[in-house]
Write a protein that holds these residues in place. Structure first.
Motif, PDB file in Angstrom:
ATOM      1  N   VAL A  24       0.840  -1.202   0.000  1.00  0.00           N
ATOM      2  CA  VAL A  24       0.000   0.000   0.000  1.00  0.00           C
ATOM      3  C   VAL A  24       0.873   1.248   0.000  1.00  0.00           C
ATOM      4  CG1 VAL A  24      -1.653   1.348   1.333  1.00  0.00           C
ATOM      5  CG2 VAL A  24      -1.974  -1.113   1.090  1.00  0.00           C
ATOM      6  N   ILE A 280      -2.801  -6.779  -2.831  1.00  0.00           N
ATOM      7  CA  ILE A 280      -3.590  -6.750  -1.603  1.00  0.00           C
ATOM      8  C   ILE A 280      -4.596  -7.903  -1.616  1.00  0.00           C
ATOM      9  CG2 ILE A 280      -5.252  -5.421  -0.261  1.00  0.00           C
ATOM     10  CD1 ILE A 280      -3.924  -2.887  -1.287  1.00  0.00           C
ATOM     11  N   THR A 316      -8.298  -5.032   7.717  1.00  0.00           N
ATOM     12  CA  THR A 316      -7.845  -4.611   6.384  1.00  0.00           C
ATOM     13  C   THR A 316      -7.798  -3.086   6.290  1.00  0.00           C
ATOM     14  OG1 THR A 316     -10.106  -4.928   5.665  1.00  0.00           O
ATOM     15  CG2 THR A 316      -8.559  -6.637   5.107  1.00  0.00           C
ATOM     16  N   THR A 320      -4.666  -0.720   5.447  1.00  0.00           N
ATOM     17  CA  THR A 320      -4.691   0.239   4.341  1.00  0.00           C
ATOM     18  C   THR A 320      -4.389   1.654   4.834  1.00  0.00           C
ATOM     19  OG1 THR A 320      -6.452  -1.150   3.509  1.00  0.00           O
ATOM     20  CG2 THR A 320      -5.997   0.841   2.298  1.00  0.00           C
ATOM     21  N   CYS A 324      -1.272   3.902   3.828  1.00  0.00           N
ATOM     22  CA  CYS A 324      -1.422   5.217   3.189  1.00  0.00           C
ATOM     23  C   CYS A 324      -0.661   6.286   3.964  1.00  0.00           C
ATOM     24  CB  CYS A 324      -2.897   5.609   3.106  1.00  0.00           C
ATOM     25  SG  CYS A 324      -3.781   4.688   1.852  1.00  0.00           S
ATOM     26  N   GLY A 382      -8.178  -0.008  -1.388  1.00  0.00           N
ATOM     27  CA  GLY A 382      -8.062  -0.910  -0.234  1.00  0.00           C
ATOM     28  C   GLY A 382      -9.413  -1.223   0.379  1.00  0.00           C
TER      29      GLY A 382
END
Ligand code: ATP
Ligand code: MG
Lengths: 404, 234
Positions: A24, A280, A316, A320, A324, A382
């Motif tokens: 990510v 992912i 999850t 994500t 980020c 994501g």
């Protein structure tokens, strides 16, 4: 405890969580770097080209763009100036009276483009003062001229010398005048450097016998990005005998260049996102396969599927978001570095830029919106992907899940 | 007269009715009273797991009714069934019983958390139950650090934690060595005696069968015998 459960699960298979997170943040970093570089290139390109001469937006008498003569000039009344300045997004507007002429020293004669300007206003819009390499800049009552350096060289004149300007005045009268060279200007663009001459507006009007007339109002928008909306606003507010052009319309080749480049980098970004999405997704599939029995067991015991889905979604989304944020954190110094150490194009691309008249050196743009946009884009990818495990969990059959 | 906990009426289960039908359970009638300690035995494929899953509301019978404490669970919606399991039925599975990322204590506590038991109530009960299964010193250990037998004990503690009507255990000793299997059975028998907890477990293990108060033998999905013994447990 549901949060605790999700939290512990993140640490259960550290390398997998880490790989997912890393993919990510790599996506964010690459997308941000790509966009920042591209925006940097374009901003730089546009700022250069526009500040050479044209400005972001120009207002003319209707028809001037296709036929650039004094007959298509207009009287610069206060009401016109006010109308332009009060249009939304406009910060500056400076008038010019432009004409083609001959400049002569007696021995040598050259064709040139003469622009009568309001020196201070012009400087605000095109930073003209910064291009001065010798002598002094104009002021409102100057009766001298500024010559582009290349032109001065060909004429073999410098500050203090005198030149004659010969042109065609309003309604065909002959315009002639003798002017002292007050200073020299250096332009990146060879086209400009070899042919422009600046006078104070009043001096130019007098020379061309065109009192109060101007051919162009050069308009600066608050932000370069607002160019189109400012132009649109002017088109709406000004009477029909005016025309408004943005730099995109004045220089369609540059606009096309930018569009092609944007399209190709959009494809690169799409591929990048797709790769990351697959990455992912693969880890999500692994996670689901590995925890199938555990999920089945929990539902068999009496855990609501929606609770279980929340746990999985939390995991999850946490990955994500962290990815980020780390991605943004890593890209800020990277983009800053790319700004401080600009990319230098070479070869064919460089030639193209040099033909436009400036060095092919591009600092990345450090723009918060890029960080936010790319991070949000990756985050959305994501989140969309994390709905897959959620759907799987919601449709789990405990008996089958435990048997697997 | 003892209280009826489970009433199974004419239950059948057919897998793949449209392709190659498998009659896993055939017309079973059964009746369980509170405090029974029952072993479900039979050859492999005789339908023990299927029957336990039907009793536990994990699988729906093709026909018949399963009445637990007066509620016919075959008529419950999927979500109602999950809630019913949480509050009324304790489960011990053959393997993979515990959440690997939670400690023994947390695994037991988790089910009470789902039930909405207060923190103080949960902590008290976890301590009691971990003592009852003899694992007071392993409270903060994760399942991976426990032996198979210890893991099954934690699973029994968890099954008890929700205060269910009865506990279903499908081959709880299948993955245990005989010593651990005997220990687990001793513990279950003791909980049965001391707390009156109803247990129904399936097994292949002859020594486990010996401990049962009632032995139901399934053959090809039908009840071949159903015998009660006078003395329960050891
Ligand atoms: N999901 C299913 N689909 C089709 N057939 C199934 C399914 N589950 C079980 N069966 C069949 O139903 C029958 C009973 O299976 P079940 O698992 O209940 O037996 P069991 O007594 O628990 O056996 P074991 O002692 O091996 O655990 C078997 O013939 C089995 O193959
Ligand atoms: Mg079985």
């Amino acid at each position: 405890m549901l949060t605790l459960l999700a939290w512990r699960n993140l640490w259960r298979n550290r390398s997998r969580s880490f790989i997912t997170m890393a993919s990510v943040w790599c996506a964010v970093v690459l997308a941000v770097a790509l966009s920042s570089l591209q925006k940097g290139v374009f901003d730089h390109l546009i700022a250069n080209v526009v500040s050479f001469y044209s400005g972001y937006v120009q207002v003319h008498h209707a028809g001037y763009q296709s036929e650039q003569t004094l007959e298509n000039s207009f009287p610069l009344t206060d009401s016109v100036r006010q109308a332009v300045l009060s249009a939304p997004g406009v910060v500056h507007a400076t008038p010019r009276l432009e004409a083609f002429a001959l400049v002569s020293t007696g021995e040598k004669t050259r064709g040139c483009m003469v622009a009568g300007i309001e020196p201070d206003g012009e400087d605000r819009v095109t930073h003209l003062k910064s291009k001065l390499v010798a002598g002094a800049f104009l002021h409102e009552r100057s009766t001298g001229v500024l010559l582009a350096e290349g032109l001065a060289k060909r004429l073999r004149v410098g500050p203090g010398d005198t030149v004659v300007l010969l042109g065609q005045g309003y309604y065909g009268s002959t315009a002639a005048g003798k002017y002292a060279v007050e200073g020299l200007l250096r332009f990146g663009s060879p086209a400009l450097n070899d042919q422009v001459v600046f006078l104070a507006l009043a001096t130019a009007q007098h020379w061309l016998d065109a009192p109060d007339l101007v051919t162009t109002l050069v308009v600066s928008p608050r932000k370069p990005a607002e160019t189109e909306s400012v132009a649109a606003g002017l088109r709406r507010t000004l009477p029909a005998d005016f025309e408004t052009l943005s730099w995109q319309e004045m220089m369609p080749d540059i606009r096309e260049h930018i569009q092609t480049d944007t399209a190709s980098s959009a494809i690169i970004k799409a591929v990048l996102y797709l790769l990351i999405a697959f990455g992912i997704f693969a880890t999500l599939l692994m996670m689901l396969a590995e925890r199938q029995r555990e999920f089945g067991m929990l539902v068999a015991l009496g855990m609501k599927k929606i609770q279980l889905a929340r746990v999985v979604l939390f995991e999850t989304i946490f990955i994500t978001i962290t990815g980020c944020l780390v991605g943004i954190a890593v890209s800020i110094p990277l983009v800053w570095w790319l700004k401080e150490h600009p990319i230098r194009f070479s070869g064919e691309t460089a030639e193209v830029y040099e033909r436009f008249g400036f060095e092919a050196v591009f600092p990345a743009a450090l723009s918060p919106s890029i960080f936010v946009n790319q991070a949000v884009a990756v985050f959305i990818v994501g989140v969309l992907l994390s709905f897959y495990p959620v759907i799987k969990v919601l449709s789990i059959n405990p008996v089958e899940a435990m048997r697997s | 007269m003892k209280k009826t906990v489970i009433d199974i009426h004419n239950v059948s289960k057919v897998y793949n009715p449209d392709t190659i039908p498998v009659h896993a359970v055939n017309n079973v009638h059964l009746h369980f009273e509170q405090g029974e300690f029952t072993a479900l035995v039979g050859p492999s494929g005789s339908g023990k797991t299927t029957l336990l899953n039907i009793i536990g509301g994990l699988d729906a019978p093709t026909q018949g009714s399963v009445i637990i404490n007066g509620t016919d669970i075959t008529h419950l919606s999927a979500n109602a069934l999950i809630r019913f399991r949480l509050h009324h039925i304790g489960f011990v599975f053959q393997s993979y019983n515990l959440v690997p990322v939670l400690t023994a204590r947390e695994n037991v506590e988790f089910i009470m958390l789902l039930q909405g038991v207060s923190k103080a109530g949960r902590e008290r009960r976890v301590r009691e139950l971990m003592a009852a299964v003899g694992l007071s010193d392993k409270m903060d250990v994760r399942p991976a650090q426990l032996s198979g037998g210890q893991q099954q004990r934690v699973a029994v503690a968890r099954a008890l934690a929700s205060k269910p009507q009865f506990i279903l255990a499908d081959e709880p000793t299948a993955n245990l060595d005989s010593h651990s299997a005997a220990n687990l059975l001793d513990m279950m028998a003791q909980l049965n005696r001391d707390e009156g907890m109803t247990f129904i477990f399936s097994t292949h293990d002859a020594r486990v069968i010996e401990r049962a108060g009632r032995v139901i033998t399934l053959v090809d999905g039908s009840i071949a015998s159903d015998t009660a013994r006078v003395e329960t447990g050891v």
